[in-house]
Design a protein around this motif. Structure first.
Motif, PDB file in Angstrom:
ATOM      1  N   ASN A 100       0.814  -1.208   0.000  1.00 49.12           N
ATOM      2  CA  ASN A 100       0.000   0.000   0.000  1.00 49.12           C
ATOM      3  C   ASN A 100       0.852   1.265   0.000  1.00 49.12           C
ATOM      4  N   GLU A 101       1.796   1.353   0.911  1.00 52.54           N
ATOM      5  CA  GLU A 101       2.549   2.595   1.067  1.00 52.54           C
ATOM      6  C   GLU A 101       3.548   2.838  -0.064  1.00 52.54           C
ATOM      7  N   LEU A 102       4.179   1.779  -0.555  1.00 52.70           N
ATOM      8  CA  LEU A 102       5.113   1.980  -1.671  1.00 52.70           C
ATOM      9  C   LEU A 102       4.362   2.415  -2.926  1.00 52.70           C
ATOM     10  N   TYR A 103       3.192   1.822  -3.141  1.00 53.56           N
ATOM     11  CA  TYR A 103       2.405   2.243  -4.301  1.00 53.56           C
ATOM     12  C   TYR A 103       1.876   3.655  -4.097  1.00 53.56           C
ATOM     13  N   ALA A 104       1.487   3.982  -2.858  1.00 51.10           N
ATOM     14  CA  ALA A 104       1.002   5.333  -2.558  1.00 51.10           C
ATOM     15  C   ALA A 104       2.098   6.359  -2.838  1.00 51.10           C
ATOM     16  N   LEU A 105       3.330   6.037  -2.447  1.00 51.18           N
ATOM     17  CA  LEU A 105       4.439   6.963  -2.711  1.00 51.18           C
ATOM     18  C   LEU A 105       4.652   7.134  -4.214  1.00 51.18           C
ATOM     19  N   GLU A 106       4.525   6.038  -4.937  1.00 52.13           N
ATOM     20  CA  GLU A 106       4.644   6.087  -6.401  1.00 52.13           C
ATOM     21  C   GLU A 106       3.553   6.967  -6.996  1.00 52.13           C
ATOM     22  N   LEU A 107       2.322   6.738  -6.551  1.00 60.33           N
ATOM     23  CA  LEU A 107       1.174   7.435  -7.120  1.00 60.33           C
ATOM     24  C   LEU A 107       1.143   8.911  -6.742  1.00 60.33           C
ATOM     25  N   MET A 141       4.030   7.771  18.853  1.00 58.44           N
ATOM     26  CA  MET A 141       3.254   6.885  17.996  1.00 58.44           C
ATOM     27  C   MET A 141       2.318   7.690  17.092  1.00 58.44           C
ATOM     28  N   GLU A 142       1.670   8.705  17.662  1.00 53.33           N
ATOM     29  CA  GLU A 142       0.756   9.527  16.876  1.00 53.33           C
ATOM     30  C   GLU A 142       1.501  10.261  15.763  1.00 53.33           C
ATOM     31  N   SER A 143       2.699  10.722  16.061  1.00 48.47           N
ATOM     32  CA  SER A 143       3.501  11.410  15.051  1.00 48.47           C
ATOM     33  C   SER A 143       3.910  10.453  13.935  1.00 48.47           C
ATOM     34  N   ASP A 144       4.273   9.224  14.311  1.00 41.67           N
ATOM     35  CA  ASP A 144       4.649   8.220  13.320  1.00 41.67           C
ATOM     36  C   ASP A 144       3.466   7.904  12.403  1.00 41.67           C
ATOM     37  N   LYS A 149       0.588   8.468   7.240  1.00 44.29           N
ATOM     38  CA  LYS A 149      -0.723   8.856   6.718  1.00 44.29           C
ATOM     39  C   LYS A 149      -0.567   9.880   5.599  1.00 44.29           C
ATOM     40  N   HIS A 150       0.383  10.798   5.737  1.00 45.51           N
ATOM     41  CA  HIS A 150       0.620  11.800   4.683  1.00 45.51           C
ATOM     42  C   HIS A 150       0.944  11.116   3.358  1.00 45.51           C
ATOM     43  N   ILE A 151       1.713  10.033   3.426  1.00 42.24           N
ATOM     44  CA  ILE A 151       2.087   9.314   2.204  1.00 42.24           C
ATOM     45  C   ILE A 151       0.853   8.729   1.530  1.00 42.24           C
ATOM     46  N   ILE A 159     -10.320   4.439  -1.020  1.00 40.46           N
ATOM     47  CA  ILE A 159     -10.239   3.017  -0.685  1.00 40.46           C
ATOM     48  C   ILE A 159      -8.882   2.709  -0.064  1.00 40.46           C
ATOM     49  N   MET A 160      -7.798   3.200  -0.673  1.00 42.64           N
ATOM     50  CA  MET A 160      -6.468   2.983  -0.120  1.00 42.64           C
ATOM     51  C   MET A 160      -6.332   3.618   1.260  1.00 42.64           C
ATOM     52  N   ILE A 161      -6.908   4.814   1.413  1.00 42.24           N
ATOM     53  CA  ILE A 161      -6.824   5.521   2.688  1.00 42.24           C
ATOM     54  C   ILE A 161      -7.578   4.759   3.774  1.00 42.24           C
ATOM     55  N   ASN A 162      -8.770   4.294   3.463  1.00 45.07           N
ATOM     56  CA  ASN A 162      -9.585   3.577   4.437  1.00 45.07           C
ATOM     57  C   ASN A 162      -8.918   2.261   4.855  1.00 45.07           C
ATOM     58  N   LEU A 163      -8.376   1.532   3.881  1.00 44.40           N
ATOM     59  CA  LEU A 163      -7.709   0.272   4.195  1.00 44.40           C
ATOM     60  C   LEU A 163      -6.461   0.507   5.041  1.00 44.40           C
ATOM     61  N   PHE A 164      -5.732   1.575   4.729  1.00 43.52           N
ATOM     62  CA  PHE A 164      -4.554   1.921   5.529  1.00 43.52           C
ATOM     63  C   PHE A 164      -4.944   2.178   6.979  1.00 43.52           C
ATOM     64  N   GLU A 165      -6.018   2.941   7.180  1.00 46.26           N
ATOM     65  CA  GLU A 165      -6.474   3.267   8.535  1.00 46.26           C
ATOM     66  C   GLU A 165      -6.822   1.995   9.296  1.00 46.26           C
TER      67      GLU A 165
END
Length: 232
Positions: A100-107, A141-144, A149-151, A159-165
């Motif tokens: 999820n996160e690597l693709y999010a960074l790409e996108l 932890m909240e900062s991490d 989350k920004h990524i 959908i990606m955001i909801n699944l990440f959460e």
């Protein structure tokens, strides 16, 4: 599985939004994520309702929602227990996070390159907190969470955001076990800086490599903590 321990709930801890079911759900979820309820601990709906001075209906509704999300598990004739996170669970969670996160960074790379101030802010928070002899692990932890989350939010993909959460909530529980490991916190801060520096350089490949290394190191740290505490 262990018996239910004495709770320290108070009605004042509820959000008082006007929706009792949602308030109870939010409170119990927060307590699970902060490990105020520990993995495999038994939850008693009657006792929770009694301490919160509410009926059992909103408590049962909240527990049903937490069960559906995987935070607790109800066993017939045995009771309701906080879900433990085991080695294989963490491996699967981080396999998803990496995808999820690597693709999010790409996108979202172009957007992230012009939003570096968000990452700089979280890194500055970490550096400031880690200067203290004692720091609040919850704030770390909240900062991490915000950093990652920004990524994902850069994708503008709900959908990606909801699944990440949803996935991150489960990682959040296990992450608490190494929050007081200052050395790991310092290492994680440096890993965040490596991601940021590559964004500043507009180096997509470098940023993805730095992110992957950070996720790998985080998983490795969590697996070591599970092996040490042996409570899951």
């Amino acid at each position: 599985m262990i018996d239910n321990v004495e709770l320290t709930l108070s009605p004042s801890e509820l959000e008082n939004s006007g929706d009792m079911k949602e308030d109870v759900y939010t409170l119990l979820k927060r307590m699970i994520m902060k490990r105020e309820f520990t993995p495999n601990e038994r939850l008693d709906a009657y006792e929770i309702a009694k301490q919160l001075n509410t009926s059992r209906t909103p408590v049962r509704d909240a527990l049903n929602k937490l069960d559906a999300e995987g935070f607790i598990k109800t066993f017939p004739r045995k009771g309701t227990f906080v879900t433990g996170i085991y080695k294989q669970d963490l491996i699967h969670l981080f396999q998803y996070r990496e995808m999820n996160e690597l693709y999010a960074l790409e996108l979202g790379f172009e957007k992230l390159c012009v939003q570096t101030a968000k990452f700089e802010l979280e890194i500055a928070k970490w550096d400031e907190m880690l200067k203290a002899e004692e720091y609040d692990g919850t704030l770390i932890m909240e900062s991490d969470v915000l950093f990652h989350k920004h990524i994902v939010h850069s994708t503008d993909n709900p959908i990606m955001i909801n699944l990440f959460e949803n996935v991150n909530c489960h990682v959040h529980i296990a992450r608490g076990y190494y929050l007081q490991d200052t050395q790991r916190m310092l290492e994680a801060s440096q890993e965040h800086k490596a991601i940021l520096n590559n964004l500043l350089d507009k180096n997509k490949a470098g940023a993805k490599a730095a992110l992957k290394q950070h996720l790998d190191n985080t998983l490795d740290g969590l697996l070591k903590m599970i092996a040490i505490y042996k409570i899951f």
